[in-house]
Design an enzyme around this catalytic site. Structure first.
Site, PDB file in Angstrom:
ATOM      1  N   LYS A 279       0.837  -1.205   0.000  1.00 54.20           N
ATOM      2  CA  LYS A 279       0.000   0.000   0.000  1.00 54.20           C
ATOM      3  C   LYS A 279       0.872   1.255   0.000  1.00 54.20           C
ATOM      4  O   LYS A 279       1.874   1.306   0.719  1.00 54.20           O
ATOM      5  CB  LYS A 279      -0.905  -0.045   1.238  1.00 54.20           C
ATOM      6  CG  LYS A 279      -1.978   1.024   1.317  1.00 54.20           C
ATOM      7  CD  LYS A 279      -2.836   0.792   2.569  1.00 54.20           C
ATOM      8  CE  LYS A 279      -3.994   1.762   2.680  1.00 54.20           C
ATOM      9  NZ  LYS A 279      -4.843   1.460   3.863  1.00 54.20           N
TER      10      LYS A 279
ATOM     11  N   SER B 177      -9.636   1.108   2.799  1.00 52.50           N
ATOM     12  CA  SER B 177      -8.826   1.918   1.902  1.00 52.50           C
ATOM     13  C   SER B 177      -7.714   1.140   1.202  1.00 52.50           C
ATOM     14  O   SER B 177      -7.134   1.649   0.244  1.00 52.50           O
ATOM     15  CB  SER B 177      -8.207   3.076   2.674  1.00 52.50           C
ATOM     16  OG  SER B 177      -7.363   2.588   3.697  1.00 52.50           O
TER      17      SER B 177
ATOM     18  N   SER C 168      -9.644  -1.151   7.054  1.00 51.04           N
ATOM     19  CA  SER C 168      -9.091  -0.966   5.714  1.00 51.04           C
ATOM     20  C   SER C 168      -8.296  -2.127   5.135  1.00 51.04           C
ATOM     21  O   SER C 168      -7.939  -2.086   3.961  1.00 51.04           O
ATOM     22  CB  SER C 168      -8.218   0.282   5.678  1.00 51.04           C
ATOM     23  OG  SER C 168      -9.038   1.404   5.496  1.00 51.04           O
TER      24      SER C 168
HETATM   25  N1  GLN Z   1     -13.183   3.428   6.349  1.00 56.58           N
HETATM   26  C1  GLN Z   1     -12.622   3.868   7.596  1.00 56.58           C
HETATM   27  C2  GLN Z   1     -12.291   5.330   7.476  1.00 56.58           C
HETATM   28  O1  GLN Z   1     -12.518   5.892   6.469  1.00 56.58           O
HETATM   29  C3  GLN Z   1     -11.415   3.058   7.945  1.00 56.58           C
HETATM   30  C4  GLN Z   1     -10.237   3.391   7.129  1.00 56.58           C
HETATM   31  C5  GLN Z   1      -9.016   2.635   7.518  1.00 56.58           C
HETATM   32  O2  GLN Z   1      -9.087   1.592   8.171  1.00 56.58           O
HETATM   33  N2  GLN Z   1      -7.874   3.182   7.148  1.00 56.58           N
HETATM   34  O3  GLN Z   1     -11.774   5.921   8.360  1.00 56.58           O
END
Ligand code: GLN
Length: 494
Positions: free
Chosen positions: A77, A152, A176
């Protein structure tokens, strides 16, 4: 695709049926076939990959074997720093930023002999659940390119699912890793907070962020996790004690394992019927294999989402203050220093990141700090107590990973709240600091993958992987390479 799992490729490397150069070529060939449709990578380092593969082959031939990840191409990532390789966090503000150092997780991967194939797409600064918040365009789901891959870490999940790498790393602040793994039909694990160093992970919400593996198989994910975990003096929240290797109990089965069923975790409602049915099938199979199940209630997790959306933005507003046009990335000139900073941030951050910074700044401002941030921290304690109570009765907890399968692109972008709700099942583990993993257990009526979540107490990764591996083999779901070009842009159906 001849080699799709890490364990399979590692075996083949040693019996001479493939070389690391061969694996790298296979991954690059697959990428050239599907990347134009999927956009999983922000940076593909073809030359670096081929050079590292050649070196890995030489090492192996010379009898120096670094272990199971030796010579295996991995996708990472793009919010983890990579020496000499651009690292953007999916943001315009870091476009062109080339870090001078490797994140600890990356360094450990390289030390274990793994090859970094490239950097994968993500929601800007990891804020989102669909990868649509990337400043560089969305990634698409390999099973159906009209659908999101989740987020994400959508780029890593899509890259692994489509065979553009044999494994991947993501980061998980509220889901994510697990949610995109679920939506892309692969395995994804968030370790215990502190198990993997955050050094070099571009911070979103520091009390929640963790790096973890994405792979086709539970045993592959365990290999990746064991390679990157361990104490690191460069991260003050890194756990100093030893942790049982996460793969230590693979094959241990389910006999006598006490499984708490957290069907309504996070106050989840509106779980899709196909998701619920697949969840119940997996549960029945677990019982058949000797697991003892009991329904458990974690009532405070109903406030999990609300608490998360105060704590995460609060921490993000502090963490993102460093992007000021002076130290990193984008600078937009202005008449005064303040104007330069404000223009750089206005131009550099996308709408979701801006929303989070504003929310967080508000929640922390004088007079509101106690009412918002303070309350959220109290809820976090109550959630920890809920988990502690549940773990007095059971060894692991299970739930769906996501209430829905992959949704169409654009479906949740107009309404931030509908996007936030995507993580209702995953957020509680982040707030508690506990490990959790998603395993694919089947397909819904649209042939989209369904994930099953296994959660465990802090530092109990080995038990969690034991149960996950059992669920995986009971489900018998083949996660390998859904994207078959002969099906056109649709995912392959078996
Ligand atoms: N979808 C969640 C957010 O937008 C979690 C994102 C993540 O785990 N980085 O904060």
């Amino acid at each position: 695709m001849a080699f799709t799992t890490i364990v399979g490729a590692a075996r083949a490397l040693r019996d001479g049926s493939v070389t690391s150069v061969g694996l790298a070529e296979q991954v690059l060939q697959r990428t050239s076939m599907v990347e134009a449709q999927l956009h999983a990578y922000l940076t593909l380092d073809s030359d670096g990959l081929m050079e590292a593969a050649a070196r890995a082959d030489e090492e192996l031939a010379a009898g120096s074997d670094r272990g199971p990840l030796h010579g295996i191409p991995i996708a990472v990532k793009d919010n983890m720093t990579t020496r000499h390789m651009e690292t953007t966090a999916g943001s315009r503000i870091l476009s062109g930023y080339v870090p001078p150092y490797d994140a600890t997780a990356i360094r450990r991967l390289r030390d274990a002999g793994a090859l970094i194939a490239g950097k994968t797409n993500l929601d800007e600064f990891a804020m989102g659940s669909s990868t649509e918040n990337s400043a560089f365009g969305p990634t698409r789901n390999p099973w159906n390119t009209d659908r999101v891959p989740g987020g994400s870490s959508g780029g890593s999940a899509a890259a692994v699912a489509a065979g553009m790498a044999l494994g991947g790393l993501g980061s998980d602040t509220g889901g994510s890793i697990r949610q995109p793994a679920s939506l892309c039909g692969v395995v994804g694990a968030k370790p215990t907070y502190g198990a993997v160093s955050r050094y070099g992970l571009i911070a979103f919400a520091s009390s929640l962020d963790q790096i973890g593996p994405i792979a086709h198989r539970v045993e592959d994910a365990a290999l990746l996790l064991d390679a990157i975990s361990g104490h690191d003096p460069l991260d003050s929240t890194s756990y100093p004690g030893g942790i049982e290797p996460s793969g230590a109990r693979l094959g241990g089965g389910l006999d006598g394992v006490r499984v708490g069923v957290a069907r309504r975790l996070g106050g989840a409602d509106a779980v899709e019927p196909d998701v619920e049915a697949a969840f119940d099938r997996a549960l029945a199979a677990m019982e058949g294999a000797g697991a003892v199940t009991l329904e458990v209630d974690l009532p405070s997790t109903e406030q999990g989402l609300s608490a998360y959306y105060l704590i995460a933005p609060a921490e993000c507003s502090a963490n993102l203050a460093r992007f000021d046009g002076v130290r990193y990335g984008l600078r937009v000139d202005g008449a005064t220093t303040e104007q330069m900073m404000s223009r750089s941030r206005a131009d550099g951050f996308g709408p979701e990141v801006t929303r989070r910074v504003l929310l967080g700044t508000f929640a922390l401002s004088a007079g509101y700090h106690e009412a918002f941030y303070g309350q959220a921290q109290k809820v976090r304690t109550l959630i920890r107590e809920d988990f502690a109570r549940a773990y007095r009765q059971c060894d692991v907890l299970v739930s769906p990973t996501s209430a829905t399968t992959a949704f169409p692109l654009g479906d949740r972008t107009e309404d931030p709240l509908s996007m936030y709700v995507s993580d209702v099942f995953t957020i509680p583990s982040n707030l508690a600091g506990h490990p959790a993993i998603s395993v694919p257990v089947g397909l819904d009526r649209h042939d989209l993958p369904i994930g099953f979540q296994v959660m465990a107490p802090a530092l109990e990764e080995a038990v969690m992987f034991q149960v996950a591996a059992a669920v995986e083999s009971l489900a018998g779901f083949d996660t390998t390479v859904p994207f078959d070009p002969s099906y056109g842009l649709r995912g392959g159906v078996r």
